[in-house]
Structures are given as C-alpha cells and as structure tokens.
Enzyme design. Structure first.
Site, PDB file in Angstrom:
ATOM      1  N   GLY A  32       0.705  -1.257   0.043  1.00 19.46           N
ATOM      2  CA  GLY A  32       0.125   0.095   0.167  1.00 19.46           C
ATOM      3  C   GLY A  32       0.711   1.286  -0.092  1.00 19.46           C
ATOM      4  O   GLY A  32       0.185   2.230  -0.041  1.00 19.46           O
ATOM      5  N   GLY A  33       2.028   1.173  -0.012  1.00 17.52           N
ATOM      6  CA  GLY A  33       3.080   2.498   0.065  1.00 17.52           C
ATOM      7  C   GLY A  33       2.703   3.289  -1.349  1.00 17.52           C
ATOM      8  O   GLY A  33       2.483   4.293  -1.063  1.00 17.52           O
ATOM      9  N   ASP A  78      -7.125 -11.175  -9.457  1.00 17.48           N
ATOM     10  CA  ASP A  78      -5.997 -11.368 -10.246  1.00 17.48           C
ATOM     11  C   ASP A  78      -6.296 -10.294 -11.272  1.00 17.48           C
ATOM     12  O   ASP A  78      -7.179 -10.454 -12.048  1.00 17.48           O
ATOM     13  CB  ASP A  78      -6.042 -12.850 -10.805  1.00 17.48           C
ATOM     14  N   CYS A  84      10.746  -3.708  -8.807  1.00 14.13           N
ATOM     15  CA  CYS A  84      12.009  -3.453  -7.758  1.00 14.13           C
ATOM     16  C   CYS A  84      13.250  -4.531  -8.077  1.00 14.13           C
ATOM     17  O   CYS A  84      13.740  -4.800  -7.271  1.00 14.13           O
ATOM     18  CB  CYS A  84      11.561  -3.504  -6.418  1.00 14.13           C
TER      19      CYS A  84
END
Length: 448
Positions: free
Chosen positions: A263-264, A310, A382
């Site tokens: 949720g960042g 999904d 990332c």
C-alpha cells in the site's frame, strides 16, 4: 534476560530463514517485540542476522578451509558457525574469545559436548590461522561471487547484461546499510515542518530528491518518533516514491493500482490526489489487500477501495478504457532490494526471472486495455534485470501500436535522475549504488 539470549535468538532466526525459508525482516521484528531487547541489543541482533545472511557465501568459503567435508554437520551447527565467523571477521566491538565462548556454550545447550568441542575447535583454528583471502580464485565472476556473497549464476547474468564494472558496484552496494526513508502525509504536515520536528527529537534527516514528500533518516529509529505514531509518516524507499510522482494522478481522477500491496504507492497516489477521486487497488491475496486498507486508514485516506483479485481478469470487472491512470507495480524477482532483504538472492534462480517476465507481460497486456485514450500507465519493478524491465516494455510495445513511451516523464524527473546510468528510451533503471537506494525500474506509457 536469559544468558546468551541475544545470540540464541539470532541463531533461531537464522535457522528459520536458512532452513525453512522464513523472511528475515519479519522474524527480526517479531523477536524484538517478544524479547523486549533494548535499543543497543536490538541493533546488534539485526546486525548479526542481516550480516550473516548477507555474507553467507563468503562465510561458507571461509568455513570450507577448516572443515573435513566428509563430516556431516547439522544445519543449526552450520548457522552457528556462520554467525560466529561473521562476528569474528566483520564486527570488531566484541573480542574473539567472547564470541567463541558464547558459541561453544550455545552449542552445548542446544546439542551435546561433542558438538561444542567441534565448534570450539573450528573457531579456535580460525582465530589462530586467520581467514583465507580471495586472491587464489582465478575466475573473475567466481571471485566476485565469493567476495560479495552473490550466487554465481546471478553474477554471471549481471556481467552479461551490464559488464563487470556495473556488476561489481551493484554487488558491493548490496552489502552496505541503506538509510531508511519516509514520506510525509502532506494533508497532515509539510515536509519542512516534519524535518524540523524530527531534528528536535534528535533524528538526523535530509530531504529526498526523489519526491517533495520524501525524507531520508540518517540516524535514529524513526519508527519510534511521534510523527510516525501519529500517522504523519510512511516508511517507503525513495525509488518507490517515484512511481506515484511519475504517474501524475490528479484530484477527481479514476485510478487503478493493479498490484497494490502493501500500500505504500497506493497511499502516495491518494495523497497526490488530495484524497479526491477514486483509487481501485487490487492484490492477488486477500490478506495483502487488507494491508492496503489498513494503511489507508492509518493515513486517513478515504478514496482507496482495496480488493482481492487477479488483475489479469479485471477486464471482467471494468469496461475497456475506464481509467485515467494505471499503476502496474509488477510482481518481480526483487533483485533490486537485496540490501534490505538479503535472503532473496539465495532463493531465486534464472528460471524464476523468465517465469516472472511472462507474468509481467500478461499483466501489462490485460490492464493496458483499461486505460483511457490520452491516459498514462506507469510500469515499475524493484528489480535490475532487463528481462523483467526493458524487455517487457519492448515486447508490449511491439504488439500495441496504440501505446508509446511517454518520454515527457524524463523532463519531470529531478535533475540528478536525468543523469542516471540506466536511463534509456524504454524507461529509467536505477542501480542500487547510484543514489544509496533500492534498485528500481519504471517507465510511463501513454495511449494515443
């Protein structure tokens, strides 16, 4: 506190990570809460656990010179030796004799006299003879693998993608501590005021160049700060903050965050929108979707609707061209975050990268259909692997003439980032050594 409790706890965590695939950062947090360690012991526990995992292949190389490989060793004994060797070689505040004594006592308590004698013999032998160096390793990739404790397949892959120099800098950066960064909730406090309050509390801070909401905390545990507990701060890596900045969502827009947990980025988008509009956030796991809801509530953000789904099947939920903005922060190998999650590098292989790449392309194919004409889609990961980054973008664009890379996003970046080594026509690859951050990739696509 029971005798040897700190190192027994460290060993327990290492066994659970090394033998059972547990996550080091979660287990450390649980142990600190359960044991009630003071700040100094908390720091030492974290250092021993992270350091031992981070340097595992190097420690194994050291140990190999002093072991009879015909002798079978229990997993916990090996982790005890790794942990002890790490302290002897890399930490200088505790004398070797104290490290050896504690390790022998733990071996005695956990095993029997035979094991404690074995541990004592190995460690004293190392103390007398010193640690082997790496100069005897002729192969360049193997030497870098052992010296920086990165699996050989990964070192060889990075060398093939980026060359020796970049690979070496990445591997060395992954061994360094990274300062924590936080994001202010701008509807609660301005960044300057937050920095002033943190400094008054004794924290050393600086503003981040990645986001006007970002603050780097150079010293002090910011999780114990008044601002964090009041819901005015969110812990988030600087590179991760770029996703919402580049998405450029505005108030009253309808936004999709296709892979939103924890949720960042979702909450950052809501803050950029001044908590006005709609954000539809999804995660494959309902437990993770609940994390997004919890985080939004902590920050008093009300425009986020987080659900389990999904995202490849969202075409069954929404009509085509429904969203003004889409963020696809795709599931990836995580090879950009090895500084904070060192166990990742031992659990991945080359096949995983290709499996993930196929999922990333499929996700991009499916969610892109939901973007309005003239809308913007940010694709981010990332990781630092081209197969998951540039190659995914290339493959998608080759099948979708109605999309293009929105190169305008480069002009919106902070000046320092426009000089990043990994900036290409496909997007921005940030390497972990460039700005003391995680490795991260992102690009912005627009629908014509």
């Amino acid at each position: 506190m029971a005798k040897y409790q700190l190192r027994k706890t460290a060993l327990d965590i290492l066994i659970r990570v090394g033998e059972n695939g547990g996550f080091s950062h979660l287990l450390i947090d649980q142990a600190i809460r359960k044991q009630g360690f003071d700040q100094r012991d908390e720091a030492l526990l974290t250092e021993i656990v992270y350091g031992t995992i981070q340097r595992k292949l190097t420690l194994d190389y050291f140990l190999d010179s002093f072991l009879d490989r015909r002798k079978k060793i229990d997993g916990w004994v090996k982790w005890l030796l790794y942990m002890s060797i790490y302290q002897m070689h890399y930490l200088n505040k505790v004398p070797d004799h104290a490290i050896i004594h504690e390790s022998v006592e733990i071996a005695k308590q956990k095993g029997h006299n035979g094991i404690s004698s074995f541990v004592n013999g190995i460690l004293r032998n190392m103390q007398r003879n010193g640690f082997p160096d790496f100069s005897t390793i002729d192969d360049q990739a193997k030497k870098l693998s052992v010296e920086t404790s990165h699996p050989l397949w990964l070192v060889e892959r990075w060398i093939s993608l980026y060359g020796v120099d970049t690979t070496e800098k990445m591997c060395l950066a992954n061994l360094q501590h990274k300062s924590i960064s936080v994001r202010v909730q701008p509807m609660k406090i301005a960044r300057d005021k937050a920095m002033q309050e943190l400094m008054e509390e004794g924290y050393e801070v600086e503003s981040s160049i990645f986001s006007p909401q970002g603050i780097n905390v150079l010293s002090g545990n910011v999780l114990k700060s008044r601002l964090f507990h009041s819901g005015a701060l969110t812990v988030q890596d600087q590179t991760s903050m770029l996703a919402a900045e580049v998405l450029a969502a505005e108030p009253e827009m309808t936004v999709l965050d296709a892979c939103s947990a924890p949720g960042g980025k979702t909450t950052h988008i809501a803050e950029k929108m001044n908590n006005r509009g709609e954000i539809h956030a999804y995660d494959l796991h309902s437990k993770k979707a609940k994390l997004v809801t919890t985080r939004a509530a902590e920050l008093d953000l009300t425009i986020i609707d987080a659900k389990q789904a999904d995202s490849r099947k969202l075409g069954e939920v929404y009509e085509a061209e429904h969203f003004d903005r889409i963020l696809l922060d795709a599931p990836c190998s995580g090879l950009g975050v090895l500084r904070g999650k060192p166990d990742i590098k031992y659990h991945k292989n080359e096949k995983d990268i290709h499996t993930l790449s196929a999922i990333q392309i499929e996700l991009l194919e499916k969610v892109s259909a939901l973007l309005k004409k003239g809308g913007k889609l940010v694709y981010s990961t990332c990781t630092v692997d081209k197969a998951e980054n540039e190659a995914v973008v290339q493959a998608f664009l080759s099948n979708h003439e109605e999309f293009k890379v929105d190169t305008e996003f480069v002009n919106e970046l902070p000046e320092a980032l426009t000089k990043a080594e990994g900036l290409s026509k496909w997007g921005l690859q940030i390497f972990p050594y460039e700005f003391d951050t995680d490795g991260f990739f992102l690009t912005r696509l627009t629908r014509m």
